[in-house]
Design a protein around this motif. Structure first.
Motif, PDB file in Angstrom:
ATOM      1  N   GLU A   1      19.403   3.703   2.398  1.00  0.00           N
ATOM      2  CA  GLU A   1      20.289   2.206   2.567  1.00  0.00           C
ATOM      3  C   GLU A   1      19.428   1.414   3.289  1.00  0.00           C
ATOM      4  N   ARG A   2      18.802   1.835   4.386  1.00  0.00           N
ATOM      5  CA  ARG A   2      17.855   1.112   5.067  1.00  0.00           C
ATOM      6  C   ARG A   2      16.781   0.427   4.536  1.00  0.00           C
TER       7      ARG A   2
ATOM      8  N   ALA B   1      21.116   7.601   4.496  1.00  0.00           N
ATOM      9  CA  ALA B   1      21.043   6.422   5.469  1.00  0.00           C
ATOM     10  C   ALA B   1      19.629   5.779   5.468  1.00  0.00           C
ATOM     11  N   ASP B   2      18.510   6.472   5.323  1.00  0.00           N
ATOM     12  CA  ASP B   2      17.237   5.900   5.331  1.00  0.00           C
ATOM     13  C   ASP B   2      17.108   5.315   4.000  1.00  0.00           C
TER      14      ASP B   2
ATOM     15  N   ASP C   1      17.567  -2.385   2.126  1.00  0.00           N
ATOM     16  CA  ASP C   1      17.618  -3.694   2.864  1.00  0.00           C
ATOM     17  C   ASP C   1      16.296  -4.217   3.201  1.00  0.00           C
ATOM     18  N   ARG C   2      15.655  -3.311   3.622  1.00  0.00           N
ATOM     19  CA  ARG C   2      14.138  -3.710   3.841  1.00  0.00           C
ATOM     20  C   ARG C   2      13.548  -4.435   2.789  1.00  0.00           C
TER      21      ARG C   2
ATOM     22  N   LEU D   1      11.775  -5.792  10.796  1.00  0.00           N
ATOM     23  CA  LEU D   1      12.316  -5.064  10.087  1.00  0.00           C
ATOM     24  C   LEU D   1      13.086  -3.741  10.841  1.00  0.00           C
ATOM     25  N   LYS D   2      14.118  -3.450  10.587  1.00  0.00           N
ATOM     26  CA  LYS D   2      14.909  -2.419  11.286  1.00  0.00           C
ATOM     27  C   LYS D   2      14.604  -1.207  10.818  1.00  0.00           C
TER      28      LYS D   2
ATOM     29  N   SER E   1       8.851  -0.468   2.537  1.00  0.00           N
ATOM     30  CA  SER E   1      10.491  -0.490   2.883  1.00  0.00           C
ATOM     31  C   SER E   1      10.903   0.723   3.248  1.00  0.00           C
ATOM     32  N   GLN E   2      10.237   1.870   2.761  1.00  0.00           N
ATOM     33  CA  GLN E   2      10.733   3.085   3.341  1.00  0.00           C
ATOM     34  C   GLN E   2       9.800   3.550   4.438  1.00  0.00           C
TER      35      GLN E   2
END
Length: 373
Positions: free
Chosen positions: A301-302, A298-299, A305-306, A372-373, A338-339
Motif C-alpha cells: 500500500e505504501r 501494508a508495504d 502511494d510512493r 517519501l514515507k 517505490s518499493q
C-alpha cells in the motif's frame, strides 16, 4: 532496383563516399511464418536504391556499409530493421541517427514517418494501407510498391538536418547520441519455443490443466503456421487459444476466430489437439526468483502511494520540458524505487537508466525520494 552483385558493389562504392545514407527495409512478417527482409532501401541524395536480397547471393558489401563507422546511417524507428539485419545476415550497424528518437526528444507529438517528414521537411507522404501491409515477398515489385519503398528513405537526410539543429538548440544532442548508441547494440533474440506460451495474455488465469491444453494448442498452431508458411496470428489468435484452454469441451462451431478449424473436417484436427492437452498432466508455470523478500500488504500500500508521487514528479517534469514523461525516467525503475526508496544508488547503476537521465534528473529524483514515507 539493385538486383545483381556487380550493381550492389557499384552502388555501395558510391554511397560509401558520402557522409551519410538513409536506410530502411521491408519484411514479410504479416504474411510468412519465417519472417525475412525482402527489400533494403538506401539513399544518399535524391535517388533511392532498392536492394533485392532475393536476387543477390552475396550481400557482404551491404554489411560492410552498415558497419562502416565513417558513414552515418539515418533510420526512422530503426529498431526492427537493425534487429532484422542481425537475424538474417549477422550484420552490425554502426554510427546511427534515428529520426524517430530525435523527434521524441525535441517534443514532437506524432512520431510516425509521415508525421516527422511533414513536420520537419514539409512534405506530405502518401502512405496507402494496402502497401503498408503488402507481401514484399512477391516479385516483380510494382512501380507503386517501388515508389512507396523509396519514399521511406528519400526525405530522411533532410529530416535529420532539421532535427539535429533542434537537438543542438535544446542542448539535448548528447541525450540523442546515447539513445543512438543503445540502438546500435540491438540484437535479434530467437523466441524461447518451449516457454513462449506462458507469455500469452490471459494465460495467468489458467490452472495447471488449462495450461496443459494451452500448450497443446500452441504447439498445434505452430505446426500449422509452419506448414502453411503463415504468421501464427493468421492461423489462430492468442485470445482464441486461451478461450479454448479455459473451456476445452466447448462446441467449436460456437467459438469465433477459428476459421476453418471451427467446422468439418478441420474441426476434428483441432479437437484432437485439445484432447491431447486434456489427457496430459498439469503444467506448472515457472516460478520467478525474487531477489528481495516479498512485500507485506501494508508495504504494498505504501509502495502504491510512493509510485503515485514518483509518477507525478515525472509527469510534471515532462510537462515542463514538453516531452513524453516516459522518456525521462524508466517506469520499471520508478516502480522498484517505490518499493525500496533507499535503493537509488542501485538504480543509478542499472542499465535501465541512461547516463543522460542520471545527469539531468538524478539529483531531483533524490530530493523526491527523501520526502517519501
Amino acid at each position: 532496383m539493385v538486383s545483381s552483385e556487380s550493381r550492389l558493389v557499384e552502388v555501395i562504392g558510391h554511397i560509401s563516399n558520402e557522409p551519410r545514407v538513409a536506410v530502411d527495409s521491408e519484411s514479410n512478417g504479416f504474411f510468412r511464418y519465417h519472417e525475412r527482409v525482402c527489400l533494403v532501401q538506401l539513399s544518399s541524395g535524391d535517388t533511392a536504391f532498392l536492394v533485392d536480397p532475393f536476387a543477390i547471393e552475396d550481400l557482404r558489401p551491404l554489411g560492410e556499409l552498415l558497419g562502416d563507422l565513417s558513414v552515418e546511417k539515418v533510420f526512422h524507428a530503426g529498431d526492427n530493421d537493425i534487429r532484422s539485419f542481425d537475424r538474417d545476415w549477422g550484420f552490425r550497424v554502426n554510427n546511427v541517427f534515428d529520426t524517430s528518437i530525435a523527434a521524441s526528444l525535441v517534443g514532437s507529438q506524432q512520431l510516425s514517418l509521415q508525421a516527422v517528414v511533414e513536420e520537419y521537411v514539409g512534405v506530405k507522404l502518401e502512405k496507402r494501407r494496402n502497401l503498408q501491409r503488402s507481401d514484399w515477398t512477391k516479385r516483380p515489385l510494382s512501380p507503386e510498391s517501388m515508389t512507396y519503398a523509396a519514399s521511406d528513405v528519400l526525405h530522411l537526410p533532410k529530416a535529420r538536418e532539421e532535427l539535429l539543429a533542434r537537438l543542438t538548440e535544446l542542448s539535448r544532442l548528447s541525450w540523442a547520441k546515447e539513445e543512438f548508441e543503445h540502438l546500435e547494440s540491438v540484437r535479434y533474440t530467437p523466441p524461447d519455443r518451449e516457454l513462449a506460451f506462458f507469455s500469452i495474455k490471459g494465460s495467468r488465469n489458467l490452472d495447471g490443466r488449462g495450461l496443459a491444453v494451452l500448450l497443446a494448442l500452441w504447439q498445434f498452431r505452430e505446426k500449422e503456421a509452419k506448414r502453411l508458411d503463415r504468421p501464427v496470428f493468421k492461423v489462430m489468435g492468442d485470445s482464441v487459444l486461451v478461450e479454448l484452454a479455459s473451456n476445452p469441451t466447448a462446441e467449436l462451431s460456437t467459438i469465433k476466430g477459428l476459421g476453418r478449424f471451427g467446422r468439418p473436417p478441420d474441426d476434428r484436427v483441432l479437437r484432437r489437439a485439445i484432447n491431447t492437452g486434456v489427457k496430459s498432466g498439469p503444467v506448472t508455470r515457472p516460478i520467478r526468483t525474487l531477489h528481495r523478500a516479498p512485500l507485506s500488504v501494508a508495504d504494498r500500500e505504501r509502495a502504491r502511494d510512493r509510485l503515485k508521487t514518483l509518477k507525478k514528479w515525472r509527469g510534471q517534469l515532462g510537462q515542463d520540458l514538453g516531452l513524453d514523461p516516459s522518456l525521462l525516467w524508466p517506469a520499471a525503475s520508478l516502480e522498484r524505487l517505490s518499493q525500496h526508496p533507499d535503493s537509488l544508488q542501485t538504480e543509478l547503476a542499472s542499465t535501465d537508466v541512461r547516463n543522460w537521465q542520471k545527469g539531468e534528473f538524478g539529483s531531483a529524483l533524490k530530493k523526491v525520494l527523501t520526502t517519501l514515507k
